[in-house]
Design a protein around this motif. Structure first.
Motif, PDB file in Angstrom:
ATOM      1  N   ASP A 164       0.816  -1.215   0.000  1.00 41.68           N
ATOM      2  CA  ASP A 164       0.000   0.000   0.000  1.00 41.68           C
ATOM      3  C   ASP A 164       0.846   1.260   0.000  1.00 41.68           C
ATOM      4  N   ALA A 165       2.109   1.165  -0.308  1.00 37.72           N
ATOM      5  CA  ALA A 165       2.958   2.360  -0.319  1.00 37.72           C
ATOM      6  C   ALA A 165       2.649   3.240  -1.524  1.00 37.72           C
ATOM      7  N   ALA A 172      12.484   8.425  -4.385  1.00 34.14           N
ATOM      8  CA  ALA A 172      13.267   7.304  -3.864  1.00 34.14           C
ATOM      9  C   ALA A 172      14.496   7.791  -3.094  1.00 34.14           C
ATOM     10  N   LYS A 173      15.052   8.926  -3.480  1.00 33.36           N
ATOM     11  CA  LYS A 173      16.254   9.435  -2.806  1.00 33.36           C
ATOM     12  C   LYS A 173      15.922  10.250  -1.567  1.00 33.36           C
ATOM     13  N   TYR A 174      14.960  11.185  -1.725  1.00 33.40           N
ATOM     14  CA  TYR A 174      14.749  12.139  -0.650  1.00 33.40           C
ATOM     15  C   TYR A 174      13.299  12.171  -0.153  1.00 33.40           C
ATOM     16  N   GLY A 175      12.345  11.547  -0.868  1.00 31.56           N
ATOM     17  CA  GLY A 175      10.940  11.738  -0.554  1.00 31.56           C
ATOM     18  C   GLY A 175      10.280  10.543   0.104  1.00 31.56           C
ATOM     19  N   ALA A 176       8.996  10.324  -0.249  1.00 32.05           N
ATOM     20  CA  ALA A 176       8.164   9.346   0.437  1.00 32.05           C
ATOM     21  C   ALA A 176       8.635   7.922   0.223  1.00 32.05           C
ATOM     22  N   LEU A 177       9.275   7.637  -0.912  1.00 26.22           N
ATOM     23  CA  LEU A 177       9.716   6.262  -1.180  1.00 26.22           C
ATOM     24  C   LEU A 177      11.060   5.947  -0.537  1.00 26.22           C
ATOM     25  N   SER A 178      11.633   6.903   0.181  1.00 26.29           N
ATOM     26  CA  SER A 178      12.928   6.653   0.832  1.00 26.29           C
ATOM     27  C   SER A 178      12.765   6.060   2.225  1.00 26.29           C
ATOM     28  N   THR A 179      11.538   6.015   2.777  1.00 25.21           N
ATOM     29  CA  THR A 179      11.303   5.457   4.114  1.00 25.21           C
ATOM     30  C   THR A 179      10.145   4.483   4.040  1.00 25.21           C
ATOM     31  N   GLU A 239       7.632   4.294   6.024  1.00 28.16           N
ATOM     32  CA  GLU A 239       6.359   4.918   6.380  1.00 28.16           C
ATOM     33  C   GLU A 239       5.800   5.797   5.246  1.00 28.16           C
ATOM     34  N   GLY A 240       6.578   6.073   4.241  1.00 28.75           N
ATOM     35  CA  GLY A 240       6.143   6.992   3.196  1.00 28.75           C
ATOM     36  C   GLY A 240       5.046   6.419   2.315  1.00 28.75           C
ATOM     37  N   ARG A 241       4.210   7.306   1.815  1.00 27.88           N
ATOM     38  CA  ARG A 241       3.107   6.920   0.924  1.00 27.88           C
ATOM     39  C   ARG A 241       3.089   7.851  -0.292  1.00 27.88           C
ATOM     40  N   LEU A 242       2.856   7.217  -1.460  1.00 27.00           N
ATOM     41  CA  LEU A 242       2.804   7.970  -2.713  1.00 27.00           C
ATOM     42  C   LEU A 242       1.430   7.736  -3.361  1.00 27.00           C
ATOM     43  N   SER A 243       0.753   8.830  -3.707  1.00 29.65           N
ATOM     44  CA  SER A 243      -0.549   8.763  -4.370  1.00 29.65           C
ATOM     45  C   SER A 243      -0.438   9.427  -5.737  1.00 29.65           C
ATOM     46  N   ARG A 302       3.359  11.730   0.917  1.00 25.68           N
ATOM     47  CA  ARG A 302       3.085  11.966   2.326  1.00 25.68           C
ATOM     48  C   ARG A 302       3.802  10.903   3.172  1.00 25.68           C
ATOM     49  N   GLY A 303       4.187  11.295   4.405  1.00 28.62           N
ATOM     50  CA  GLY A 303       4.782  10.345   5.345  1.00 28.62           C
ATOM     51  C   GLY A 303       6.278  10.191   5.230  1.00 28.62           C
ATOM     52  N   GLY A 304       6.930  10.848   4.306  1.00 28.71           N
ATOM     53  CA  GLY A 304       8.373  10.740   4.163  1.00 28.71           C
ATOM     54  C   GLY A 304       9.111  11.746   5.033  1.00 28.71           C
TER      55      GLY A 304
END
Length: 910
Positions: free
Chosen positions: A797-798, A828-835, A837-841, A862-864
């Motif tokens: 659900d990321a 992937a480097k600095y945003g939501a996909l780097s952690t 808990e992050g979520r991408l919509s 959100r969440g990064g």
């Protein structure tokens, strides 16, 4: 600013100046009526509901203080717009009143300067105004709704049975007590639960028992259903002021030393006289003395101002009879003491009701005096024989009083009966006289009516005959003028009876030649003896038609027919000449066009045929018949002699889809572009089918071209395209390997290498998607899924992808692929996909219009890690903006918020 107290003073001193003053005040008021929001609210919340509940009288409205009529006409326009929207015709009457006759004259003319264009919309200007000179005039349909009249809200009675009262910015010029009375007056004129429209600085909140607010900002109020409906008495402002002044001057001072004898006498009467109440003929309380409140006891329910309804219950019956006697018969009444409980104590109360004389007419008021006879002891408190005797005496007194009252009532009843009997006899005598006079008038009326009917019958017959003759003459004249056909009426000796104007172009005749033989005149017809043709028709009575040519080259159709009277008798001949030059030219052009069409029909290389669909009983197409084919038809299909034959006769195994396609075109009358094989003919065709002839004929025109070789070439081209794609990707892989080996040990080059390779991958993925559609379009959902597929391991659900299927152009597909690559690598480097808990919509919405699809594409993280805006615009940001503007044809908005990065991309797809 002068106010209504000034007006009240001028009413007594200078009436003309007072009228001008109030008119000036009202004219200044109307300058503020141009409130579009309030009037739109009026249209929605008042005028629309009025059309839902229309009475038999229609809709009635009153505009008080209309000045030069702008407000009244505006309300009339709102009524007209609502009636047009509902497509109904409702009687609408608007009463617009004012004191200034000059202003009313301007309002009645309905002519306003051109400056109203600032306040009135163009649509309403065109619909409700007619431009005259430099100004505009209200159309008659609006002016007929409004009745302008001179009227004073302070002195004249109000209009009744109203649905709407508009009184804007008038109440602010009067004092609070007068405002309340005007609100009561407006309530009296309105129907139940109807509407009051005030100005922006006015309110009716003080009269909450009469009105309930509907819309406070627009100052709209609705009358209550259960409020008492009484007409208030609005005293003249000047006289009221003088009364207050005299009352204050006459009031005794604290010491009372300097008070006049009159004032002392009035004060002594107030202290010593019994409590009293002044009522009118409807029993309504007009004034109370200070001590009269002891005898008032209002019951539960709706408030009533009638004294006979709110007095102590023991006194109500006697008081009602006494007031009726005083106001109707002008007789005083004194009732014997009645036991009533006052302030918790049983007391003997007597009533004295006297009529109040009036100099202006018959008495319509009564004065009620409450005479307190002292306390009366309850029977339950009697303790000995003396007290019992007192109670017995009281009962005897009450019985005596009742007998006296009964005797008085009987006497009054007998007197009333005698008066009624005398009045009835007088009325009967008058009625007999009227009846005899009416009989005489009826006899005279019948005689006059009989004569009138005879004259009317004769006049109607003559008028009918004259009208029929006039109508026939007008019809004949208009017929001859409208047809523009040369017509010549001849008698049996070929004498000219009448002719139409076009005959003068063919024969040398004038109006003065009526009656002369036709043979006396020359004509402009080539080689034609008209007289011989007419004689032959008169001999054998057979109509004659012939095409003849004039000397100037015109072709005419000549028709000669016998002239028949109403009795079917032959009385001459009628000769008509019709110009058929245009018809002959059209026939010639038609023949030439048909020859050219046939030449073109057979010259084109594409096969063409016209077919007629054949349906079964269920309405399903089962076959079609060839009606016409061109030369190329046989070359394209290999079918010879197809005209008149059906397709099932030629090829029994012909595919059913062709019958269905052609039947659909014949049914919907919409052309279609078709493509498919004809296995029975062993060929592949590209077909353009279109409706032919009338819809009920079920004919279809088919223009086709054999594309068997082209289909084979397209298949080979597709294979070559795949091979070329494979080679291009191999070349890109070699370039990638070389770039990687060359810049492996360089830090800045390493960064360049990673970025450069990623972008090459993005282009390659987009290239694959475009290649799948033969470079025609790119599916936006597949582009997103392909770009984010490498990050799917972040969690189930990321990443959220939502949106419907939309095909982009190849250029837009490449641009969106670059944008997605930049955003995904940054995430992937600095945003939501780097952690974890992050979520991408990623979502997009499509808004369809007539020609385009408007797409709003949203990338939301959100969440990064906490995001801070970059200090400067990097190459990635510029790449996104450039791709959005030039490749996508839209605009992208990047937001670097602490919760995450967001991009909103708006663009269009044709």
């Amino acid at each position: 600013m002068r106010t209504l107290p000034d007006y009240a003073r001028l009413v007594q001193e200078a009436p003309e100046e007072a009228g001008a003053l109030l008119s000036d005040m009202l004219i200044s008021v109307t300058q503020f009526f141009r409130d579009p929001e309030a009037f739109e609210t009026l249209a929605l919340e008042v005028i629309a509901p009025l059309f839902d509940d229309v009475s038999e009288e229609g809709i009635r409205a009153w505009v008080a203080g209309c000045a030069t009529g702008e407000e009244a006409y505006s309300i009339a326009m709102l009524f007209a717009e609502e009636a047009t929207r509902r497509k109904v015709r409702v009687p609408i009457q608007i009463f617009a009143t004012d004191l200034d006759d000059d202003a009313l004259a301007v309002a009645r003319r309905g002519y306003y300067p051109g400056t109203i264009e600032v306040d009135v919309s163009d649509e309403r200007l065109q619909r409700f105004f007619v431009q005259e000179g430099e100004g505009y005039r209200i159309r008659k349909e609006i002016r007929d709704m409004v009745l302008f009249a001179a009227h004073s809200v302070l002195r004249d009675p109000p209009f009744l049975r109203l649905d709407l009262i508009s009184c804007r910015n008038l109440l602010i010029y009067v004092e609070r007590p007068l405002q309340e009375k005007l609100c009561s007056l407006f309530y009296y004129g309105l129907r139940q639960q109807r509407y009051l429209f005030l100005g922006s600085a006015e309110t009716a909140d003080a009269e909450q028992q009469l009105f309930t607010p509907m819309h406070r900002e627009a100052r709209l109020y609705q009358s209550r259903a259960q409020a008492p409906r009484t007409l208030p008495i609005i005293a003249d402002g000047a006289s009221a002021g003088r009364q207050e002044l005299r009352a204050s001057d006459a009031a005794p001072g604290p010491a009372g030393r300097d008070a006049s004898p009159v004032v002392l006498h009035e004060a002594a009467l107030e202290q010593a006289a019994p409590p009293s109440v002044l009522v009118d003929d409807a029993h309504r309380i007009l004034h109370l003395s200070p001590g009269a409140g002891r005898f008032i006891l209002h019951s539960g329910g709706v408030f009533s101002g009638r004294l006979s309804s709110v007095v102590l219950p023991e006194l109500r019956l006697d008081l009602g009879h006494a007031i009726e006697r005083a106001t109707v018969r002008k007789l005083p009444t004194l009732t014997i003491g009645v036991s009533a409980r006052v302030d918790g104590m049983l007391r003997r109360i007597a009533l004295n009701v006297s009529p109040v004389p009036s100099e202006e007419g018959p008495a319509t008021h009564a004065l009620v005096l409450f005479l307190d006879g002292g306390p009366e002891q309850d029977e339950g408190d009697a303790g000995d024989a003396d007290e019992a005797g007192v109670g017995f005496g009281r009962m005897r007194s009450e019985l005596r009083s009742a007998k006296e009252a009964l005797a008085v009532s009987r006497a009054e009843h007998e007197l009333a009966m005698q008066e009624l009997r005398a009045a009835n006899e007088e009325l009967q005598s008058i009625n007999e006289e009227y009846r005899s006079t009416a009989e005489e008038l009826e006899t005279s009326k019948e005689e006059l009516q009989s004569m009138n009917e005879e004259l009317h019958t004769v006049n109607a017959e003559l008028k009918k005959k004259l009208q029929s003759i006039s109508t026939a003459h007008d019809d004949l004249r208009n017929l001859t003028a409208a047809t523009e056909i040369g017509t010549l009426f001849l008698d049996r000796q070929l004498g000219i009876r009448m002719f139409t104007p076009p005959i003068a172009d063919l024969f040398n005749v004038t109006d003065s030649d009526i009656g002369r033989p036709l043979t006396d005149f020359t004509n402009r017809l080539r080689n034609r003896a008209i007289d011989a043709d007419v004689r032959r028709v008169l001999d054998d009575l057979t109509p004659l038609e012939a095409e003849i040519e004039s000397v100037d080259g015109r072709w005419l159709m000549m028709r000669v027919r016998p002239y028949r009277t109403v009795e079917d008798r032959i009385d001459g001949a009628v000769v008509t000449f019709i110009d058929i030059g245009s018809l002959r030219n059209a026939q010639s052009r038609e023949l030439e066009s048909e020859a050219k069409y046939r030449l073109l029909f057979d010259a084109i290389d594409q096969g063409f045929c016209v077919i007629e669909m054949m349906m079964d009983d269920a309405g399903k197409a089962v076959d079609y018949r060839f009606l016409a084919v061109n030369r190329a038809f046989a070359e394209q299909t290999g079918i010879a002699d197809a005209v008149g034959r059906t397709m099932r006769e030629i090829a029994p195994t012909h595919e059913d889809q062709w019958f269905e396609n052609y039947a659909r075109v014949a049914e919907t009358q919409v052309p279609e572009q078709l493509e498919g094989p004809a296995a029975a003919l062993g060929r592949y065709f590209e077909v353009h089918a279109f409706p032919f002839g009338e819809p009920g004929e079920r004919q279809v025109g088919v223009l086709f071209q054999e594309i068997t070789e082209r289909r084979r070439a397209e298949t080979e081209r597709q294979m070559l395209t795949l091979e070329l794609s494979h080679r291009v990707k191999n070349t890109l892989a070699v370039v990638q390997a070389l770039a990687s080996q060359t810049s492996r040990n360089m830090t800045s080059v390493e960064q360049f290498r990673t970025t450069f390779i990623g972008r090459l991958h993005a282009l390659a993925r987009a290239h694959d998607l475009l290649l799948a559609t033969q470079w025609n379009s790119a599916d936006i959902k597949k582009l997103v899924e392909t770009a984010l597929d490498v990050y799917a391991t972040a969690g189930a659900d990321a990443i959220s992808i939502k949106g419907q299927q939309v095909d982009l152009t190849p250029k837009q597909g490449l641009g969106l692929s670059l944008i997605l690559h930049e955003l995904s690598t940054n995430a992937a480097k600095y945003g939501a996909l780097s952690t974890p808990e992050g979520r991408l919509s990623v979502r997009w919405e499509v808004m369809k219009t007539d020609l385009m699809h408007e797409i709003v594409f949203v990338w939301e993280e959100r969440g990064g890690p906490v995001v801070s805006p970059p200090a400067s615009r990097g190459f990635g940001t510029r790449l996104i903006e450039r791709a959005s503007r030039f490749e996508m044809g839209g605009e992208a908005e990047l937001k670097f918020e602490p919760e995450g990065c967001t991009m909103n991309l708006c663009f269009s797809v044709g």
